[in-house]
Write a protein that holds these residues in place. Structure first.
Motif: not given
Lengths: 309, 496
Positions: B102-109, B232-244, B264-270
């Motif tokens: 299962v692959i879930m896609l998430a992101g801004l509009q 950075v803020d967007v990545a953090k929000a998504f990572n904290d929310g859904v876990g990227v 993004v890579s440096s913030v969420i480390g993925e």
């Protein structure tokens, strides 16, 4: 507050009437400084501006301006510094020509809406259409984004919500210029006040796609004048916004910018650099997905929001 | 006005390289330039600060002061730190032991989720998977419709029980889709979700619910390469929310410098898993950190170029071409043939963008008009077989006829013939191992473009950037055979 003096067809044919449209205010801009401002912390402002996408040059300029002006005025307290900064931003962003070009009286008015993929063009058109409909205008929307899958349907949904007429391509992949032409012809035939044409999203470095915009414009100009070319820019866009503004204004003669998605965490600082560097006024901002979620850009309100505590 | 990051760093390093020994002041000066360049490339400020700090520590250490060529060493450090932030090595998509994955896609509009879903599905299909697209964006007008159309184009199945446009419960659809996939034996489920802002709590909760109901193997965070400091803020929000679990970078075919990828890579480390590069469903590829870093550092994306060349040119044809060049029997017909093959690889501009030193050729790339290739093609196609084989028979009246036939002018025909003769001469020299005279041959001209375009600033010998299809093919062949053409000892990729 925006003062509206737009002209459209009056009750009697061939007469123009001054009309008022519903007002939309800009609010909810997120503050740059939650913390205390002092003479010592002015230098921190540079980082804060950088993080709001103002860009390297503009951030440096604003800070040095603020320093010298605060010195001259003897502003040192938090409140004073915020006021000086606000005035500074307003001075640079305030423009006489930030109103939509709806005053020539040559009907139908024609708007072209352009921008990169995913900036929010179609949504912006839906909102504009609703607003004009609310003001009693007769609107025709043109779906000249014949490229993206289901883009025409997306605009059709908005046309329904906005209660406007819609011209869609006769077949998928039809030449967008011909759709634009048909849209304006329809507006003329049906005695509409305004035609708003949606175009496909295109990245500014794709020459052939950019040339297509010129073709759309020329097609429209065979039967009407283009009053407004609105460049839609996503407020989360960073310094690439400058490149977008440059490329689109070169091929499409952009007359105004629309800054979308300002309801997120993005501050849209790039608009400052764009407006100064390319002399293109910001006219509208989008602040949500609802049909009424847009506002007219006001330098005063924008700057006030940025420096609010 | 401002060049891209590659150009900026090349300039910076050029200044650095003129000195043999580096002082602390030199290094700080360079770091200031790097800082500015990275900021202009939309790398987030915090990341830039960290990056510059760690490069500084290493640059002032023994590895630089004891290096034979300290400037070169700084370049190496910048490169390796960039790769580090970008995620080190490329990572494969995680597939579930028990299908469906299962692959879930998430992101801004507007980040490009729906288009990406279609591309991912097509790519998975080419990997012998049987993907199912699931329409959980029930918000944006006609997102469901768009996904259905994309599924049709990609030739995969779609699960879209709700009409969308605000109607239907995306969490329920997501949940149902897993059972549906199991019953239809789909190996991968791709869930397209509505765009949402990181600050929209209600919508983030919905994304969390979708995740909880479907237990995805991958939650891919889709971001626009044009994203600015907000990344950075967007990545953090998504990572904290859904876990990227991974990132996909879209719209990389634009001229954005892609700093957001670093942020993004440096913030969420993925890792960044894929990059999406165009309007067609095929414009999609795995993401390679080294290549991205090289691209940023103006070392060109030669690997991708070679891969594309491998897809396009078959070995036999290359062999034949090499023989023809050696035997001097290279004709206009071969020229046309090569040009048509090259076109299969993609637009000239995108190819040129991958060449080392491309940053310096920005102006020329802008001048390059793809239409000119069509003119060249038309001219050759208006010639008789004899004329194509032996261009010397082309007298005045023949040239006039060709110009009329191809809708061009005699001047254009003349200039093509001249260019061909020059190119043929050059290839002959090269095949004999000599150094070609680059007189008046620049990219724009080779394509037939604006002849007044300025000559390339950075004349590099390491890898040619010839726009001449035949010559490029020869070079690519050399690269494929593992023979770097004209290695200049130091292996500088920065034009010195």
């Amino acid at each position: 507050m925006v003062d509206f003096k737009f002209w459209r067809k009056g009750a009697k044919q061939d007469e123009l009437a001054e009309v008022e449209l519903p007002k939309r205010d800009l609010s909810g801009i997120r503050s740059l400084f939650p913390g205390e401002m002092s003479s010592d912390s002015i230098q921190d402002l540079e980082d804060i501006l950088l993080m709001a996408d103002f860009g390297f040059q503009a951030s440096e300029d604003i800070v040095s301006q603020l320093k010298s002006r605060a010195n001259k005025l003897g502003a040192t307290s938090d409140a004073e510094l915020r006021l000086v900064l606000k005035d500074l931003l307003v001075e640079y962003l305030q423009r006489e020509d930030a109103q939509l070009n709806l005053t020539s009286g040559k009907l139908p008015y024609v708007f072209l809406v352009v921008g990169v993929n995913g900036a929010g063009k179609t949504t912006t058109i839906g909102k504009l259409g609703r607003w004009l409909s609310d003001g009693g205008w007769k609107v025709v929307l043109g779906a000249a984004d014949t490229f993206r899958a289901a883009a025409v349907d997306q605009l059709a949904t908005w046309a329904k919500r906005a209660e406007t007429d819609l011209v869609s391509p006769e077949k998928p992949g039809q030449d967008p210029a011909s759709v634009a032409y048909q849209t304006v012809s329809r507006a003329i035939e049906t005695d509409a006040d305004i035609a708003i044409i949606d175009t496909a999203g295109r990245l500014q470095n794709k020459k052939d796609l950019m040339d297509e915009l010129g073709k759309i414009r020329r097609a429209v100009e065979k039967i009407a004048q283009v009053d407004e070319v609105l460049l839609v820019i996503d407020s989360t866009t960073g310094q690439n916004g400058l490149s977008q503004a440059r490329a689109f204004s070169e091929v499409a003669d952009v007359t105004g910018m629309v800054l979308t998605k300002l309801d997120g965490t993005a501050k849209g600082g790039v608009l400052y650099a764009i407006q100064r560097e390319f002399d293109i006024p910001v006219k509208l901002v989008g602040v949500g997905e609802g049909i009424n979620d847009f506002a007219f850009f006001s330098a005063e309100q924008f700057a006030r929001g940025l420096v609010a505590r | 006005m401002f060049g891209d990051l590659s150009t900026r760093l090349s300039d910076t390093f050029r200044n650095l390289r003129t000195r043999g020994k580096l002082t602390e002041a030199d290094i700080d000066g360079t770091l200031r330039d790097i800082r500015k360049a990275l900021l202009e490339a939309d790398v987030s400020l915090d990341v830039v600060k960290d990056f510059v700090a760690s490069v500084r520590v290493r640059a002032l250490g023994d590895e630089v002061s004891k290096a034979l060529n300290p400037a070169e060493q700084v370049v190496q450090i910048v490169n390796s730190e960039l790769v580090e932030i970008l995620g080190g090595e490329s990572r494969q998509l995680r597939l579930a032991k028990n299908p469906p994955t299962v692959i879930m896609l998430a992101g801004l509009q507007g980040s490009g989720k729906t288009t990406l879903a279609g591309k991912l599905a097509l790519w998975l299909k080419s990997q012998q998977q049987t993907p199912l697209l699931v329409a959980c964006d029930l918000q944006r007008p006609n997102a469901v419709n768009q996904l259905t159309v994309l599924a049709e184009r990609a030739g995969v199945d779609v699960f879209a029980p709700e009409p969308g446009n605000g109607v239907g419960d995306p969490v329920k659809v997501a949940k149902q889709s897993i059972d549906h996939a199991k019953s239809k034996a789909h190996s991968v489920v791709i869930i397209d979700t509505a765009g949402r802002l990181g600050v929209d709590e209600e919508m983030m909760q919905q994304a969390i619910d979708i995740r909880n109901q479907t237990d995805p193997d991958e939650v891919l965070f889709v971001i626009d390469a044009m994203l600015g400091q907000d990344a950075v803020d967007v990545a953090k929000a998504f990572n904290d929310g859904v876990g990227v679990t991974g990132t996909v970078l879209t719209k990389l075919d634009g001229d954005a410098r892609g700093g957001a990828a670093l942020s993004v890579s440096s913030v969420i480390g993925e890792n960044v898993l894929f990059s999406s590069t165009g309007e067609n469903l095929e414009d999609f590829e795995p993401f390679y950190p080294e290549r991205m870093a090289s691209r940023i550092l103006d070392m060109g994306d030669v690997l991708t170029l070679i891969e594309q060349a491998q897809k396009t040119f078959d070995e036999k044809q290359q062999q034949e071409l090499a023989e023809k060049i050696a035997k001097e029997s290279f004709t206009l017909e071969d020229f046309l043939d090569q040009m048509q093959q090259l076109k299969k690889m993609g637009s000239m501009k995108s190819l040129l963008g991958m060449m080392p030193g491309a940053g310096n050729m920005k102006k020329q790339m802008e001048d390059f008009d793809e239409d000119e290739l069509k003119h060249t093609e038309a001219i050759i196609q208006s010639m008789t077989p004899v004329e194509r084989q032996q261009p010397r028979v082309l007298n005045g009246s023949r040239r006039q006829r060709i110009a009329r036939g191809s809708g061009t002018t005699v001047t254009e025909v003349n200039s093509l013939v001249n260019r061909f003769e020059q190119a043929a001469k050059m290839m002959k020299t090269m095949s004999k191992g000599g150094t070609p005279q680059m007189q008046g041959m620049n990219m724009a001209q080779l394509g037939g473009g604006n002849p007044s375009a300025k000559k390339s600033k950075g004349k590099k010998k390491k890898v040619s950037k010839s726009g001449n299809p035949a010559r490029r093919a020869a070079e690519e062949r050399a690269l494929l055979e593992g023979k770097p053409n004209k290695t200049d000892g130091g292996g500088s990729a920065f034009g010195l």
